[in-house]
Design a protein around this motif. Structure first.
Motif, PDB file in Angstrom:
ATOM      1  N   UNK A 184       0.870  -1.176   0.000  1.00 43.36           N
ATOM      2  CA  UNK A 184       0.000   0.000   0.000  1.00 43.36           C
ATOM      3  C   UNK A 184       0.909   1.230   0.000  1.00 43.36           C
ATOM      4  N   UNK A 185       0.629   2.241  -0.831  1.00 45.78           N
ATOM      5  CA  UNK A 185       1.470   3.444  -0.830  1.00 45.78           C
ATOM      6  C   UNK A 185       1.566   4.054   0.572  1.00 45.78           C
ATOM      7  N   UNK A 186       2.777   4.403   1.014  1.00 46.36           N
ATOM      8  CA  UNK A 186       2.981   4.897   2.385  1.00 46.36           C
ATOM      9  C   UNK A 186       2.096   6.075   2.790  1.00 46.36           C
ATOM     10  N   UNK A 187       1.821   7.018   1.893  1.00 47.09           N
ATOM     11  CA  UNK A 187       0.982   8.162   2.274  1.00 47.09           C
ATOM     12  C   UNK A 187      -0.450   7.742   2.600  1.00 47.09           C
ATOM     13  N   UNK A 188      -0.996   6.798   1.845  1.00 45.10           N
ATOM     14  CA  UNK A 188      -2.338   6.300   2.154  1.00 45.10           C
ATOM     15  C   UNK A 188      -2.312   5.396   3.379  1.00 45.10           C
ATOM     16  N   UNK A 189      -1.259   4.606   3.515  1.00 48.34           N
ATOM     17  CA  UNK A 189      -1.119   3.756   4.699  1.00 48.34           C
ATOM     18  C   UNK A 189      -1.066   4.609   5.963  1.00 48.34           C
ATOM     19  N   UNK A 190      -0.382   5.738   5.896  1.00 47.19           N
ATOM     20  CA  UNK A 190      -0.318   6.651   7.039  1.00 47.19           C
ATOM     21  C   UNK A 190      -1.705   7.204   7.373  1.00 47.19           C
ATOM     22  N   UNK A 191      -2.485   7.576   6.373  1.00 46.70           N
ATOM     23  CA  UNK A 191      -3.864   8.048   6.601  1.00 46.70           C
ATOM     24  C   UNK A 191      -4.695   6.963   7.284  1.00 46.70           C
ATOM     25  N   UNK A 192      -4.560   5.743   6.819  1.00 49.14           N
ATOM     26  CA  UNK A 192      -5.304   4.619   7.403  1.00 49.14           C
ATOM     27  C   UNK A 192      -4.881   4.412   8.854  1.00 49.14           C
ATOM     28  N   UNK A 193      -3.576   4.398   9.101  1.00 43.52           N
ATOM     29  CA  UNK A 193      -3.082   4.127  10.454  1.00 43.52           C
ATOM     30  C   UNK A 193      -3.416   5.241  11.435  1.00 43.52           C
ATOM     31  N   UNK A 194      -3.563   6.477  10.966  1.00 40.03           N
ATOM     32  CA  UNK A 194      -3.904   7.600  11.839  1.00 40.03           C
ATOM     33  C   UNK A 194      -5.392   7.661  12.141  1.00 40.03           C
ATOM     34  N   UNK A 195      -6.203   6.972  11.326  1.00 39.51           N
ATOM     35  CA  UNK A 195      -7.653   7.023  11.507  1.00 39.51           C
ATOM     36  C   UNK A 195      -8.121   6.139  12.651  1.00 39.51           C
ATOM     37  N   UNK A 196      -9.271   6.468  13.171  1.00 38.96           N
ATOM     38  CA  UNK A 196      -9.944   5.649  14.182  1.00 38.96           C
ATOM     39  C   UNK A 196     -11.220   5.142  13.519  1.00 38.96           C
ATOM     40  N   UNK A 197     -11.227   3.878  13.147  1.00 36.32           N
ATOM     41  CA  UNK A 197     -12.279   3.326  12.306  1.00 36.32           C
ATOM     42  C   UNK A 197     -13.255   2.480  13.110  1.00 36.32           C
ATOM     43  N   UNK A 198     -14.530   2.861  13.073  1.00 37.46           N
ATOM     44  CA  UNK A 198     -15.570   2.047  13.711  1.00 37.46           C
ATOM     45  C   UNK A 198     -15.832   0.803  12.885  1.00 37.46           C
ATOM     46  N   UNK A 199     -15.727   0.951  11.575  1.00 41.09           N
ATOM     47  CA  UNK A 199     -15.975  -0.156  10.650  1.00 41.09           C
ATOM     48  C   UNK A 199     -15.002  -0.036   9.475  1.00 41.09           C
ATOM     49  N   UNK A 200     -14.575  -1.183   8.965  1.00 41.84           N
ATOM     50  CA  UNK A 200     -13.756  -1.221   7.755  1.00 41.84           C
ATOM     51  C   UNK A 200     -14.481  -2.075   6.731  1.00 41.84           C
ATOM     52  N   UNK A 201     -14.572  -1.552   5.516  1.00 44.21           N
ATOM     53  CA  UNK A 201     -15.180  -2.254   4.396  1.00 44.21           C
ATOM     54  C   UNK A 201     -14.087  -2.487   3.361  1.00 44.21           C
ATOM     55  N   UNK A 202     -13.956  -3.731   2.904  1.00 40.94           N
ATOM     56  CA  UNK A 202     -13.013  -4.050   1.827  1.00 40.94           C
ATOM     57  C   UNK A 202     -13.829  -4.631   0.684  1.00 40.94           C
ATOM     58  N   UNK A 203     -13.755  -3.992  -0.489  1.00 44.00           N
ATOM     59  CA  UNK A 203     -14.632  -4.330  -1.609  1.00 44.00           C
ATOM     60  C   UNK A 203     -14.138  -5.474  -2.501  1.00 44.00           C
ATOM     61  N   UNK A 204     -13.146  -6.209  -2.037  1.00 52.36           N
ATOM     62  CA  UNK A 204     -12.698  -7.391  -2.773  1.00 52.36           C
ATOM     63  C   UNK A 204     -11.425  -7.184  -3.572  1.00 52.36           C
ATOM     64  N   UNK A 205     -10.875  -8.311  -4.018  1.00 53.30           N
ATOM     65  CA  UNK A 205      -9.605  -8.392  -4.737  1.00 53.30           C
ATOM     66  C   UNK A 205      -8.422  -7.942  -3.885  1.00 53.30           C
ATOM     67  N   UNK A 206      -8.374  -8.497  -2.673  1.00 51.97           N
ATOM     68  CA  UNK A 206      -7.151  -8.318  -1.876  1.00 51.97           C
ATOM     69  C   UNK A 206      -6.071  -9.212  -2.462  1.00 51.97           C
ATOM     70  N   UNK A 207      -6.438 -10.387  -2.842  1.00 53.49           N
ATOM     71  CA  UNK A 207      -5.716 -11.526  -3.420  1.00 53.49           C
ATOM     72  C   UNK A 207      -4.775 -12.227  -2.470  1.00 53.49           C
ATOM     73  N   UNK A 208      -4.204 -11.590  -1.482  1.00 51.20           N
ATOM     74  CA  UNK A 208      -3.281 -12.265  -0.575  1.00 51.20           C
ATOM     75  C   UNK A 208      -3.807 -12.375   0.849  1.00 51.20           C
ATOM     76  N   UNK A 209      -3.549 -13.492   1.485  1.00 55.09           N
ATOM     77  CA  UNK A 209      -3.964 -13.722   2.870  1.00 55.09           C
ATOM     78  C   UNK A 209      -3.384 -12.663   3.801  1.00 55.09           C
ATOM     79  N   UNK A 210      -2.154 -12.180   3.526  1.00 50.75           N
ATOM     80  CA  UNK A 210      -1.527 -11.169   4.387  1.00 50.75           C
ATOM     81  C   UNK A 210      -2.342  -9.882   4.406  1.00 50.75           C
ATOM     82  N   UNK A 211      -2.910  -9.521   3.272  1.00 50.64           N
ATOM     83  CA  UNK A 211      -3.737  -8.313   3.201  1.00 50.64           C
ATOM     84  C   UNK A 211      -4.999  -8.512   4.036  1.00 50.64           C
ATOM     85  N   UNK A 212      -5.612  -9.685   3.934  1.00 47.33           N
ATOM     86  CA  UNK A 212      -6.796  -9.984   4.732  1.00 47.33           C
ATOM     87  C   UNK A 212      -6.477  -9.889   6.224  1.00 47.33           C
TER      88      UNK A 212
END
Length: 190
Positions: free
Chosen positions: A18-46
């Protein structure tokens, strides 16, 4: 309530991270819910996605070979929301066909992916809100993929939904925002 909407990483098949700038946004957020719309393809991402919140909804994309559901439905405030990858919708991202999926799931808000290009749209009746976070890694996906890494931050504030789309362009994160109020079963721009 804050919802992180991400999808179409295709790690490790088409991207390595994941690009570091977006990863930083994700890590700084406080998420009540996360939605993943598919095509992760790897177990590590899941595994990573499951650590982002206690409430996580991940659906199977056409490139996923993991034991995931094809759809998910959940409640966020007064809204019933659904998740579907969006494959078998042609042309990709067709709002009429995505609305048919929303109707079938009995939801007023539908998260979808598959296009690799983000969008936030209300159907022609005004009764269904569609949110597509695009591809978190910005990889090719067929069709008119934007090739721009993107994600969505969705806030539910009573009967108001504010969607912030983040796109990584020219080394900088750009934000666009749309706000919808929900009155008498119809979404209207705030």
């Amino acid at each position: 309530m804050r919802i992180l909407a991400i999808g179409d990483t295709h790690i490790p098949d088409r991207a390595t991270r994941v690009p570091p700038l977006l990863l930083d946004l994700i890590n700084r957020g406080s998420w009540d819910t996360v939605v993943f719309t598919g095509d992760l393809t790897g177990r590590e991402v899941l595994d990573w996605v499951k650590r982002l919140s206690v409430s996580v909804y991940v659906v199977r994309g056409n490139m996923d070979y993991l034991p995931l559901p094809k759809t998910a439905v959940f409640e966020a405030g007064p809204f019933k929301m659904g998740v579907h990858h969006g494959d078998r919708v042609y042309p990709r991202g067709d709002i009429r066909q995505l609305t048919e999926i929303a109707v079938r799931l009995g939801v007023s808000v539908l998260f979808s992916g598959h296009t690799h290009s983000p969008f936030v749209e209300v159907d022609t009746t005004g009764r269904y809100l569609h949110i597509n976070p695009g591809s978190l890694t910005g990889v090719w996906g067929g069709g008119d993929a934007s090739m721009i890494p993107s994600m969505a931050d969705v806030e539910v504030l009573g009967r108001v939904i504010r969607v912030r789309l983040y796109e990584l362009k020219e080394g900088d994160v750009r934000e666009t925002s749309k706000c919808f109020s929900y009155e008498s079963g119809v979404f209207r721009y705030c």
